[in-house]
Design an enzyme around this catalytic site. Structure first.
Site, PDB file in Angstrom:
ATOM      1  N   GLU A 137      64.748  31.116  66.281  1.00  0.00           N
ATOM      2  CA  GLU A 137      63.290  31.135  66.342  1.00  0.00           C
ATOM      3  C   GLU A 137      62.837  31.388  67.782  1.00  0.00           C
ATOM      4  O   GLU A 137      62.714  30.433  68.568  1.00  0.00           O
ATOM      5  CB  GLU A 137      62.717  29.799  65.876  1.00  0.00           C
ATOM      6  CG  GLU A 137      63.038  29.456  64.439  1.00  0.00           C
ATOM      7  CD  GLU A 137      62.010  28.481  63.874  1.00  0.00           C
ATOM      8  OE1 GLU A 137      61.319  28.848  62.943  1.00  0.00           O
ATOM      9  OE2 GLU A 137      61.884  27.373  64.415  1.00  0.00           O
ATOM     10  N   HIS A 193      64.121  21.688  66.640  1.00  0.00           N
ATOM     11  CA  HIS A 193      63.035  22.677  66.566  1.00  0.00           C
ATOM     12  C   HIS A 193      62.410  22.806  67.962  1.00  0.00           C
ATOM     13  O   HIS A 193      62.301  21.820  68.698  1.00  0.00           O
ATOM     14  CB  HIS A 193      61.989  22.222  65.539  1.00  0.00           C
ATOM     15  CG  HIS A 193      60.973  23.293  65.272  1.00  0.00           C
ATOM     16  ND1 HIS A 193      59.919  23.540  66.119  1.00  0.00           N
ATOM     17  CD2 HIS A 193      60.875  24.201  64.274  1.00  0.00           C
ATOM     18  CE1 HIS A 193      59.201  24.561  65.640  1.00  0.00           C
ATOM     19  NE2 HIS A 193      59.765  24.975  64.510  1.00  0.00           N
ATOM     20  N   LYS A 200      55.650  21.160  59.039  1.00  0.00           N
ATOM     21  CA  LYS A 200      55.249  20.524  60.302  1.00  0.00           C
ATOM     22  C   LYS A 200      54.352  19.303  60.020  1.00  0.00           C
ATOM     23  O   LYS A 200      54.554  18.640  59.018  1.00  0.00           O
ATOM     24  CB  LYS A 200      54.579  21.551  61.221  1.00  0.00           C
ATOM     25  CG  LYS A 200      55.475  22.792  61.413  1.00  0.00           C
ATOM     26  CD  LYS A 200      55.031  23.715  62.486  1.00  0.00           C
ATOM     27  CE  LYS A 200      55.988  24.899  62.562  1.00  0.00           C
ATOM     28  NZ  LYS A 200      55.683  25.819  63.629  1.00  0.00           N
ATOM     29  N   ASN A 245      58.841  24.909  56.636  1.00  0.00           N
ATOM     30  CA  ASN A 245      58.594  23.841  57.600  1.00  0.00           C
ATOM     31  C   ASN A 245      57.097  23.524  57.596  1.00  0.00           C
ATOM     32  O   ASN A 245      56.309  24.249  58.187  1.00  0.00           O
ATOM     33  CB  ASN A 245      59.069  24.308  58.989  1.00  0.00           C
ATOM     34  CG  ASN A 245      58.840  23.264  60.062  1.00  0.00           C
ATOM     35  OD1 ASN A 245      58.456  22.137  59.773  1.00  0.00           O
ATOM     36  ND2 ASN A 245      59.085  23.640  61.316  1.00  0.00           N
TER      37      ASN A 245
HETATM   38  P1  PGA Z   1      55.534  29.958  62.031  1.00  0.00           P
HETATM   39  O1  PGA Z   1      56.485  28.728  62.392  1.00  0.00           O
HETATM   40  O2  PGA Z   1      56.078  30.606  60.783  1.00  0.00           O
HETATM   41  O3  PGA Z   1      54.184  29.357  61.822  1.00  0.00           O
HETATM   42  O4  PGA Z   1      55.574  30.905  63.198  1.00  0.00           O
HETATM   43  C1  PGA Z   1      57.870  28.806  62.240  1.00  0.00           C
HETATM   44  C2  PGA Z   1      58.532  27.544  62.711  1.00  0.00           C
HETATM   45  O5  PGA Z   1      58.090  26.983  63.720  1.00  0.00           O
HETATM   46  O6  PGA Z   1      59.504  27.060  62.125  1.00  0.00           O
END
Ligand code: PGA
Length: 250
Positions: free
Chosen positions: A168, A92, A8, A6
């Site tokens: 998550e 998410h 983002k 991801n």
């Molecule tokens: P992170 O994010 O690995 O930076 O903790 C995971 C996500 O939000 O999918």
């Protein structure tokens, strides 16, 4: 194992090129694990042009619950597929918290994505308060029940749609705090059983873990019985780190 990256709201074309070029060199790794990259909308066609002849798959980080029309700023499932995506992430926690997206909206989006045959990752996760109050299982149950309320409209035994749940915990995302093996296993078993019972299906829905996954902890996470993969945020932006995570999964 499913390894979902991801990205983002990160990366310009040049950053995406650096990441993808590094990954493509190890393309043989992607035959053992399913690697899916989720760039921002603006990068979808660009990334697709780089990966379409590799084993890496493409996904979008969200989609509209509408098909087309006057919805400024939104991107439909059909558009996402047109850009080369086979996957989409829905619900998410950053969208649930920052954009106030509800499980009802997630459910409507799931209906759209499944109707057009997109594989869909639904994210669920409790916040720190839910964890400390020990209400996390009922919070997760509600999120799943509402987010999947359209689930039984599809015949999963014959359809090609793949549903994946990403567990998550919000307190683990981007914080460096990872849930313990016991906590991850407890929740993954709970999710798999709840979906079987509630939706009267025999399908074993893959459940992947997300929240501060990195090259050091991924080895232990992959060893947990009911973990079918990981959803990686920050660590997926560093090619070597991400490749190490993929290697650990094979
Ligand atoms: P992170 O994010 O690995 O930076 O903790 C995971 C996500 O939000 O999918």
């Amino acid at each position: 194992m499913i390894i979902a990256a991801n990205w983002k709201m990160n990366c310009l074309k040049k950053d995406a090129d650096t990441l993808i070029n590094e990954l493509i060199k190890s393309d043989n790794l992607f035959k053992k694990s399913k690697v899916i990259i989720f760039p921002s909308y603006s990068l979808l066609t660009h990334v697709y042009s780089k990966i379409h002849s590799s084993n890496i798959k493409l996904g979008a980080q969200d989609c509209s619950l509408f098909d087309h029309g006057a919805f400024t700023g939104q991107v439909s499932v059909e558009m996402i597929i047109d850009a080369g995506c086979e996957y989409v992430i829905l619900g998410h926690s950053e969208r649930r918290v920052m954009c106030k997206e509800t499980s009802e909206e997630v459910s409507k989006k799931l209906f759209k994505s499944f109707s057009l045959g997109l594989n869909t990752i639904i994210c669920v996760g409790e916040n720190l308060q839910d964890r400390e109050d020990e209400t996390y299982l009922s919070v997760l149950k509600n999120q799943i029940k509402l987010s999947l309320s359209n689930f039984d409209k599809f015949d999963f035994n014959s359809s090609n749609n793949k549903l994946i749940i990403a567990y998550e915990p919000i307190w683990a995302i981007g914080t460096g705090k990872v849930a313990t093996e016991e906590k991850i296993n407890e929740v993954h078993v709970f999710i798999k059983n709840f979906i079987k019972d509630h939706f009267k299906t025999k399908i074993d829905v893959p459940v992947i873990y997300g929240g501060s996954v990195n090259e050091d902890n991924s080895n232990d996470i992959f060893k947990i019985d009911n973990v079918d993969g990981v959803l990686v945020g920050g660590a997926s932006l560093k090619p070597r780190t991400f490749l190490k995570i993929i290697k650990n999964s094979t």
